[in-house]
Motif scaffolding. Structure first.
Motif, PDB file in Angstrom:
ATOM      1  N   GLY A  23       0.924  -1.159   0.014  1.00  0.00           N
ATOM      2  CA  GLY A  23      -0.063   0.082  -0.104  1.00  0.00           C
ATOM      3  C   GLY A  23       1.091   1.174   0.210  1.00  0.00           C
ATOM      4  O   GLY A  23       0.512   1.727  -0.728  1.00  0.00           O
ATOM      5  N   ALA A  26       2.332   1.810  -3.378  1.00  0.00           N
ATOM      6  CA  ALA A  26       1.307   2.116  -4.504  1.00  0.00           C
ATOM      7  C   ALA A  26       0.757   3.695  -4.291  1.00  0.00           C
ATOM      8  O   ALA A  26       0.942   4.422  -4.740  1.00  0.00           O
ATOM      9  CB  ALA A  26       0.157   1.346  -4.066  1.00  0.00           C
ATOM     10  N   GLN A  31      -0.651   5.739  -7.240  1.00  0.00           N
ATOM     11  CA  GLN A  31      -2.026   4.494  -7.363  1.00  0.00           C
ATOM     12  C   GLN A  31      -2.398   4.383  -6.293  1.00  0.00           C
ATOM     13  O   GLN A  31      -2.618   4.271  -5.220  1.00  0.00           O
ATOM     14  CB  GLN A  31      -0.850   3.326  -7.504  1.00  0.00           C
ATOM     15  N   PHE A  33      -6.026   4.668  -5.660  1.00  0.00           N
ATOM     16  CA  PHE A  33      -6.900   3.325  -5.574  1.00  0.00           C
ATOM     17  C   PHE A  33      -6.098   2.041  -4.584  1.00  0.00           C
ATOM     18  O   PHE A  33      -6.663   2.195  -3.745  1.00  0.00           O
ATOM     19  CB  PHE A  33      -7.446   3.457  -7.047  1.00  0.00           C
ATOM     20  N   GLU A  34      -5.374   1.803  -5.354  1.00  0.00           N
ATOM     21  CA  GLU A  34      -4.391   0.226  -4.986  1.00  0.00           C
ATOM     22  C   GLU A  34      -4.057   1.000  -3.336  1.00  0.00           C
ATOM     23  O   GLU A  34      -3.971  -0.139  -2.978  1.00  0.00           O
ATOM     24  CB  GLU A  34      -3.181  -0.308  -5.549  1.00  0.00           C
ATOM     25  N   TYR A  37      -7.400   0.549  -1.309  1.00  0.00           N
ATOM     26  CA  TYR A  37      -7.718  -0.273  -1.052  1.00  0.00           C
ATOM     27  C   TYR A  37      -6.908  -1.199   0.058  1.00  0.00           C
ATOM     28  O   TYR A  37      -7.079  -2.010   0.838  1.00  0.00           O
ATOM     29  CB  TYR A  37      -7.691  -1.008  -1.990  1.00  0.00           C
ATOM     30  N   LEU A  38      -5.237  -1.326   0.072  1.00  0.00           N
ATOM     31  CA  LEU A  38      -4.290  -2.274   0.227  1.00  0.00           C
ATOM     32  C   LEU A  38      -4.279  -2.182   1.511  1.00  0.00           C
ATOM     33  O   LEU A  38      -4.191  -2.566   2.998  1.00  0.00           O
ATOM     34  CB  LEU A  38      -2.873  -2.196  -0.850  1.00  0.00           C
TER      35      LEU A  38
ATOM     36  N   GLY B 260     -13.394  -5.013  -3.262  1.00  0.00           N
ATOM     37  CA  GLY B 260     -12.011  -4.005  -3.875  1.00  0.00           C
ATOM     38  C   GLY B 260     -11.395  -4.633  -5.166  1.00  0.00           C
ATOM     39  O   GLY B 260     -10.938  -4.469  -6.288  1.00  0.00           O
ATOM     40  N   ALA B 261     -11.528  -6.279  -4.933  1.00  0.00           N
ATOM     41  CA  ALA B 261     -10.889  -6.478  -6.342  1.00  0.00           C
ATOM     42  C   ALA B 261     -11.958  -6.835  -7.354  1.00  0.00           C
ATOM     43  O   ALA B 261     -10.917  -6.553  -8.495  1.00  0.00           O
ATOM     44  CB  ALA B 261     -10.901  -7.970  -5.687  1.00  0.00           C
ATOM     45  N   THR B 264     -11.259  -3.315  -8.891  1.00  0.00           N
ATOM     46  CA  THR B 264     -10.179  -2.676  -9.474  1.00  0.00           C
ATOM     47  C   THR B 264     -10.273  -3.604 -11.118  1.00  0.00           C
ATOM     48  O   THR B 264      -9.402  -3.867 -12.603  1.00  0.00           O
ATOM     49  CB  THR B 264      -8.872  -3.161  -8.578  1.00  0.00           C
ATOM     50  N   ARG B 267     -12.415  -1.468 -13.495  1.00  0.00           N
ATOM     51  CA  ARG B 267     -11.925  -0.835 -13.422  1.00  0.00           C
ATOM     52  C   ARG B 267     -10.871  -0.921 -15.046  1.00  0.00           C
ATOM     53  O   ARG B 267     -10.547   0.117 -15.615  1.00  0.00           O
ATOM     54  CB  ARG B 267     -10.855   0.116 -12.620  1.00  0.00           C
TER      55      ARG B 267
END
Lengths: 60, 267
Positions: A23, A26, A31, A33-34, A37-38, B260-261, B264, B267
């Motif tokens: 995270g 990223a 990044q 969003f990633e 999320y992480l 989330g996956a 992702t 997108r």
């Protein structure tokens, strides 16, 4: 059962550790969003791992 | 003669025991504090003076001397730098005889004169002229200086000897397996987060990355200690630990991970 839960707590802790690391990486790579999320997944995994090991009386 | 001997508390009969007593007392004092003549060498070889001396000199050489004697430095800055060095070294050398004065000189006066040196030549400590490497070494040097002056690790701390007749204490429980590797992993991961935050080059994200890295480090270290030590503790009577908070946390995790996956992928 308890041994399985102990192993699950360790796995969740390791997953959280890795998720936090990726995270932050990223976030450095723009990044967003990633990264969010992480980091959130890592937070949930960390909370689950500690809740698994918490005594029953104090968890309620 | 007798009056002189009486005045000295010595007579012919008990001269030897009194001398022996005096020798014993002086040797006891020397054993604890050392003779005045040999106090400084002993303090330098066994006491705290040597590390303080070295730490003061290194901190001065890295952070004060370049300001006082650098190119274009005023005479006042050089003079204050020399006085600071004298205070730092003098404090360390006086530690054995006059501890209180030594602390005033070696800490207060040294820091005060170092600050005055920096103020006397403010151009030398301007952020644009600061060398990051030298700054990092200077910070470490001042940290070592502070540790060298600390009383906690000094050799004069009174050590209470263990009672040989006391029964040995038994541990009430043993650590769970792999407790130390898990705790070490948590510490290493937290350090890794703090280091990785410095790799963020974007100024907008750098501050956020630092804050997140700190939060992640604290969370991981705390959780690592829990995971390392809480396993194998006394179980509840039913032997079941899938309580409602546990199930809720797992559901949150699974739901968010899957959602989330999916997002992702879409997108």
């Amino acid at each position: 059962m308890t041994r399985v839960l102990d192993v699950l707590a360790i796995v969740l802790f390791l997953a959280a550790t890795v998720a936090f690391g990726f995270g932050l990486r990223a976030l450095g790579n723009r990044q967003d969003f990633e990264a969010i999320y992480l980091l959130v997944v890592g937070g949930f995994a960390l909370r689950a791992s500690t809740e698994l090991l918490r005594p029953r009386g104090s968890a309620a | 003669m007798a009056e002189r001997q009486a005045a000295r508390g010595v007579d012919a009969g008990d001269e030897a025991p009194i001398e022996l007593h005096d020798q014993t007392a002086s040797s006891a004092v020397e054993a604890t504090l050392g003779s005045p003549a040999g106090l400084l060498p002993k303090e330098l070889s066994q006491g705290r003076a040597a590390p303080i001396l070295v730490a003061s000199m290194i901190a001065w050489a890295i952070t004060v001397a370049p300001v006082g004697f650098g190119r274009g430095a005023p005479i006042l800055a050089g003079l204050l730098a020399v006085l600071a060095l004298g205070a730092g070294l003098g404090g360390a050398l006086l530690l054995a005889r006059r501890p209180q004065l030594a602390r005033h000189l070696g800490i207060s006066a040294f820091l005060g004169l170092a600050t005055l040196t920096w103020l006397a030549n403010p151009g030398a400590v301007h952020p644009l002229r600061l060398d990051p490497v030298r700054g990092a070494f200077g910070a470490v040097a001042w940290g070592v200086f502070a540790l060298a002056w600390s009383e906690r690790w000094g050799p004069r701390a009174r050590i209470v000897p263990a009672d040989p007749d006391a029964p040995s204490l038994q541990a009430r429980s043993a650590l769970a397996p792999a407790a130390q590797p898990i705790a070490a992993l948590g510490v290493l991961a937290s350090l890794g987060y703090l280091v990785s935050a410095f790799r963020v080059r974007d100024p907008d994200r750098a501050l956020v990355a630092q804050a997140l890295a700190l939060a992640c480090s604290v969370a991981v270290v705390t959780a690592a200690s829990t995971v390392a030590t809480a396993r194998g503790k006394s179980r509840n009577p039913a032997g079941r630990r899938l309580t409602a908070p546990v199930i809720r946390a797992l559901l949150f995790l699974v739901t968010f991970a899957i959602a989330g996956a999916v997002v992702t992928i879409l997108r």
